[in-house]
Design a protein around this motif. Structure first.
Motif, PDB file in Angstrom:
ATOM      1  N   MET A 278      18.200  32.604  19.259  1.00 47.01           N
ATOM      2  CA  MET A 278      17.252  31.541  18.914  1.00 47.01           C
ATOM      3  C   MET A 278      17.978  30.279  18.486  1.00 47.01           C
TER       4      MET A 278
ATOM      5  N   ARG B  72      16.675  19.576  20.875  1.00 55.70           N
ATOM      6  CA  ARG B  72      16.148  19.906  19.563  1.00 55.70           C
ATOM      7  C   ARG B  72      14.632  20.132  19.607  1.00 55.70           C
TER       8      ARG B  72
ATOM      9  N   SER C  75      12.516  23.730  19.096  1.00 54.42           N
ATOM     10  CA  SER C  75      11.502  24.055  18.089  1.00 54.42           C
ATOM     11  C   SER C  75      10.197  24.489  18.764  1.00 54.42           C
ATOM     12  N   ALA C  76       9.964  24.028  19.997  1.00 56.23           N
ATOM     13  CA  ALA C  76       8.775  24.506  20.714  1.00 56.23           C
ATOM     14  C   ALA C  76       8.977  25.942  21.205  1.00 56.23           C
TER      15      ALA C  76
ATOM     16  N   ARG D 147      11.068  28.259  19.717  1.00 51.52           N
ATOM     17  CA  ARG D 147      11.083  29.189  18.596  1.00 51.52           C
ATOM     18  C   ARG D 147       9.664  29.444  18.118  1.00 51.52           C
ATOM     19  N   GLY D 148       9.375  30.687  17.899  1.00 52.40           N
ATOM     20  CA  GLY D 148       8.053  31.027  17.375  1.00 52.40           C
ATOM     21  C   GLY D 148       7.023  31.259  18.462  1.00 52.40           C
TER      22      GLY D 148
ATOM     23  N   HIS E  68       2.260  25.021  17.216  1.00 49.31           N
ATOM     24  CA  HIS E  68       2.545  25.367  18.608  1.00 49.31           C
ATOM     25  C   HIS E  68       1.366  25.154  19.542  1.00 49.31           C
TER      26      HIS E  68
ATOM     27  N   ARG F  34      12.408  27.527  10.391  1.00 49.30           N
ATOM     28  CA  ARG F  34      12.956  27.084  11.677  1.00 49.30           C
ATOM     29  C   ARG F  34      12.649  28.114  12.748  1.00 49.30           C
ATOM     30  N   ALA F  35      12.702  29.395  12.363  1.00 54.05           N
ATOM     31  CA  ALA F  35      12.469  30.460  13.345  1.00 54.05           C
ATOM     32  C   ALA F  35      11.041  30.432  13.867  1.00 54.05           C
ATOM     33  N   LYS F  36      10.111  29.915  13.068  1.00 56.86           N
ATOM     34  CA  LYS F  36       8.746  29.864  13.592  1.00 56.86           C
ATOM     35  C   LYS F  36       8.488  28.543  14.288  1.00 56.86           C
ATOM     36  N   GLY F  37       9.531  27.731  14.426  1.00 55.91           N
ATOM     37  CA  GLY F  37       9.430  26.550  15.273  1.00 55.91           C
ATOM     38  C   GLY F  37       9.030  25.279  14.560  1.00 55.91           C
ATOM     39  N   MET F  38       9.167  25.236  13.225  1.00 57.89           N
ATOM     40  CA  MET F  38       8.815  24.006  12.523  1.00 57.89           C
ATOM     41  C   MET F  38       9.798  22.899  12.885  1.00 57.89           C
ATOM     42  N   SER F  39       9.295  21.684  12.932  1.00 58.11           N
ATOM     43  CA  SER F  39      10.170  20.537  13.173  1.00 58.11           C
ATOM     44  C   SER F  39      10.982  20.273  11.908  1.00 58.11           C
TER      45      SER F  39
END
Lengths: 345, 317
Positions: free
Chosen positions: A62, A88, A92-93, A95-96, A127, B221-226
């Motif tokens: 990740m 970047r 972030s899009a 991840r998760g 998301h 960060r792992a859940k995709g937060m900016s």
């Protein structure tokens, strides 16, 4: 327990993945060339002791490692995308939503000053660009799904108001919030007590089957690995030393390290006074890995050839490979390579 | 919440009573008899006894304290020896001025302190961090009375932009919120803000570093937060501590502003305290210290309550 990836493209594929931690002092090679594949709907357990590089491998998938200090080498493809090349914003899009992670310490993985429900809703809003109310509704549905009692009230709890098991359920709910294809679980049951461990494992297994998730499950506990995994990959000093179907690896371990791990399980010791078997020596210094097999210094069957170079994978049984010279050398190249491609390592 | 408030109030009561004891004893700990300050050097023994009886100094200490405490409870802090005016009136007027100065200074200091702290902590080891850290270390280290004088020299003496001393054009010693009075506030407020700015910036920087190293940041960060989303979480986590430091700084400025108030002749509590000490005006000194200490206690209570409201983990302890 279908153990092998179908002919289709793997969901996760790393080739010669390396991670070096740089900074003050000598660089530390935490991951020293990992080839790992994960098929859709497959569960792979990464088994290894502390410092074997299993958690670092997971984070590298990740790109969660601090970029300045951790240098990633090799290639990582997840769901057809080159993870090392993501910007970047793309990262972030990604991840998760494509890949989600469950952490070892659910008590530390939630922000202590936000309500748990809001933290899940936050990910959904981020998301899927939906309203907060829609995010809350999803969180509630997830809480029901992971069987948290009185889910509506629990959404408004702060992390410290939940028990360890419930927090890990909430963590699973968070990970599943945006319907990921791949779930990375970093020792998700290690911080829990034994009875809760089983519940969480069963829940994970159930959700994995229902949702068809592909899971990489990092653990140091062989019992846990056999409980959840289709395939086991044993890591030692940053490399996968043995990999194969769960049953094969447990019943007929091919690598001396795996044999040592199995022999040192505490549940074999039933009678008082029986000595627990251990693997002599200590894991190698990751700043100066030996040129050959990293396990050779601790291996009773080591021979001079073991120190000559890192052993290639050799086939122990169909789809079951190990990096050990004790196994017979490959007779025909073709047969062996096909096994590599599917069973990985 | 109400139960919690009462609980905290209960905790504060012994502290407040302790403060009154210290304030009371202060008069008796000062070298010499408190009366020697008022009486002429050649006063007769008879006059001395008379005065002692008049001020109640002939009674045993606990009785004196009880009588004094009773009066304090009714808002009677005695009369100033120098001016003869009620101490309470004098003190409240000065406290009002100090409160204005300290609040404005803390607001400036908090704004810039948290800004520098967050930037420095978030971009640790970058040139931004080094710049922000340099400014905040400077803020903590520079003697503020010296800074005050330098500012007066530059902006009053040289440029003539701002008045050097006082609280207003009429010299009455009462600050009012209008443009004319505002000009008098600028220099002392800026001078004073430098201390809380430095302290808050240092604290917040360390705090941010601490928060960023926690597991939940990786999970965010792992859940995709900016990065902005992560930053928002960091700010929320840092807020309770930053506010606590701000509260303590405000309390510190309320009492510890003697130097700055003297440099700028700002008619606040520090200025009053300074005057009371030099004029040996014991009732005034006692009253000022008591009121300031009570402010400090109240402020700590307020910060406690605010923190609880912000951080759910500190609950109804």
């Amino acid at each position: 327990m279908s153990s092998l990836s179908p002919a289709g493209a793997p969901l996760v594929e790393t080739k010669n993945l390396t991670v070096d931690f740089v900074g003050t002092g000598k660089p530390v090679r935490a991951v020293a060339g990992v080839d790992l594949t994960l098929a859709p709907g497959e569960v792979v357990a990464l088994l290894g002791e502390s410092g074997s590089g299993k958690s670092v491998t997971l984070r590298a998938l990740m790109r969660l490692l601090p970029e300045k200090r951790a240098k990633i080498g090799g290639s990582i493809r997840v769901d057809g995308r080159d993870v090392t090349a993501l910007s970047r914003r793309e990262l972030s899009a990604f991840r998760g939503s494509t890949v989600a992670m469950i952490f070892q310490e659910p008590g530390l993985a939630f922000d202590p000053v936000y309500r748990v429900g809001d933290q899940i809703a936050e990910a959904v809003v981020r998301h899927e660009r939906v309203s907060r109310a829609a995010g809350r509704a999803r969180a509630l549905a997830l809480f029901e799904r992971v069987r948290i009692p009185s889910p509506e009230q629990r959404l408004d709890n702060y992390p410290h108001e939940m028990s360890g098991g419930m927090r890990q359920r909430a963590m699973i709910a968070l990970a599943l919030a945006c319907r990921p294809k791949v779930l990375l679980a970093d020792e998700p049951t290690t911080a829990l007590d034994a009875t809760v461990q089983i519940q969480i494992l069963l829940l994970l297994r159930e959700l994995q089957r229902e949702l068809g998730l592909a899971v990489i499950f990092v653990t140091h506990d062989i019992g846990v690995a056999t409980e959840v995994a289709d395939r086991i990959a044993v890591m030692y000093a940053g490399r996968i030393v043995e990999s194969g179907a769960c049953r094969d690896v447990i019943r007929a371990p091919a690598h001396p390290y795996t044999r040592g791990l199995l022999a040192s399980r505490a549940d074999h010791v039933f009678t008082k006074g029986t000595r627990l078997e251990t693997i002599p020596g200590a894991p190698p210094d990751l700043t100066a890995l030996p040129p050959g097999c990293a396990f050779a210094p601790r291996c009773a069957q080591a021979r001079p050839a073991c120190n000559a170079g890192v052993p290639e994978e050799r086939t122990a049984s169909p789809h079951h490979v190990a990096r050990c010279l004790l196994l017979p050398a490959p007779a025909e190249d073709g047969a062996c390579h096909r096994a590599d491609a599917t069973a990985a390592a | 919440m109400l139960a919690f408030l009462l609980h905290r109030l209960l905790y504060v009561t012994p502290v407040a009573i302790g403060v009154t004891v210290v304030c009371f004893l202060l008069v008796h700990l000062t070298p010499g008899d408190p009366l020697t300050a008022i009486l002429p050097a050649d006063a007769t023994l008879e006059l001395q006894e008379q005065m002692k009886a008049a001020y109640g100094f002939d009674k045993p200490l606990p009785v004196q304290y009880a009588l004094w405490f009773w009066k304090v409870l009714h808002g009677d802090l005695g009369h100033s020896i120098a001016t003869g005016r009620p101490v309470l009136t004098e003190v409240m007027r000065a406290v009002k001025n100090t409160l204005i100065l300290a609040t404005v200074a803390t607001a400036i200091g908090f704004t810039f302190g948290t800004l520098f702290g967050f930037v420095a902590g978030y971009f640790r080891d970058s040139w931004l961090d080094k710049l922000a850290s340099f400014v905040s270390v400077l803020g903590v280290s520079v003697p503020h009375y010296w800074l005050g004088m330098v500012l007066v020299i530059i902006f009053s003496a040289q440029l003539g932009w701002l008045p050097p001393t006082g609280a207003g054009p009429d010299g009455s010693g009462d600050w009012r919120p209008d443009a004319a009075h505002l000009r008098y506030l600028i220099l002392p407020a800026i001078t004073m803000s430098v201390i809380p700015m430095g302290v808050i910036a240092r604290t917040v920087r360390a705090l941010v570093g601490d928060i960023l190293s926690q597991d939940f940041v990786e999970a965010l960060r792992a859940k995709g937060m900016s990065e902005f989303g992560v930053f928002r979480h960091v700010v929320t986590n840092a807020a309770p501590t930053a506010l606590a430091v701000m509260g303590l700084q405000l309390g510190y400025l309320l009492g510890g502003s003697i130097l700055i108030e003297t440099v700028f002749s700002w008619p606040g509590s520090g200025f009053l305290l300074n005057a009371a000490i030099f004029q040996r005006d014991l009732p005034l000194l006692q009253g000022t210290i008591l009121v300031l200490a009570m402010f400090f206690v109240a402020l700590n209570l307020a910060v406690d309550v605010l923190q609880t409201a912000l951080d759910p983990r500190i609950k109804r302890g």
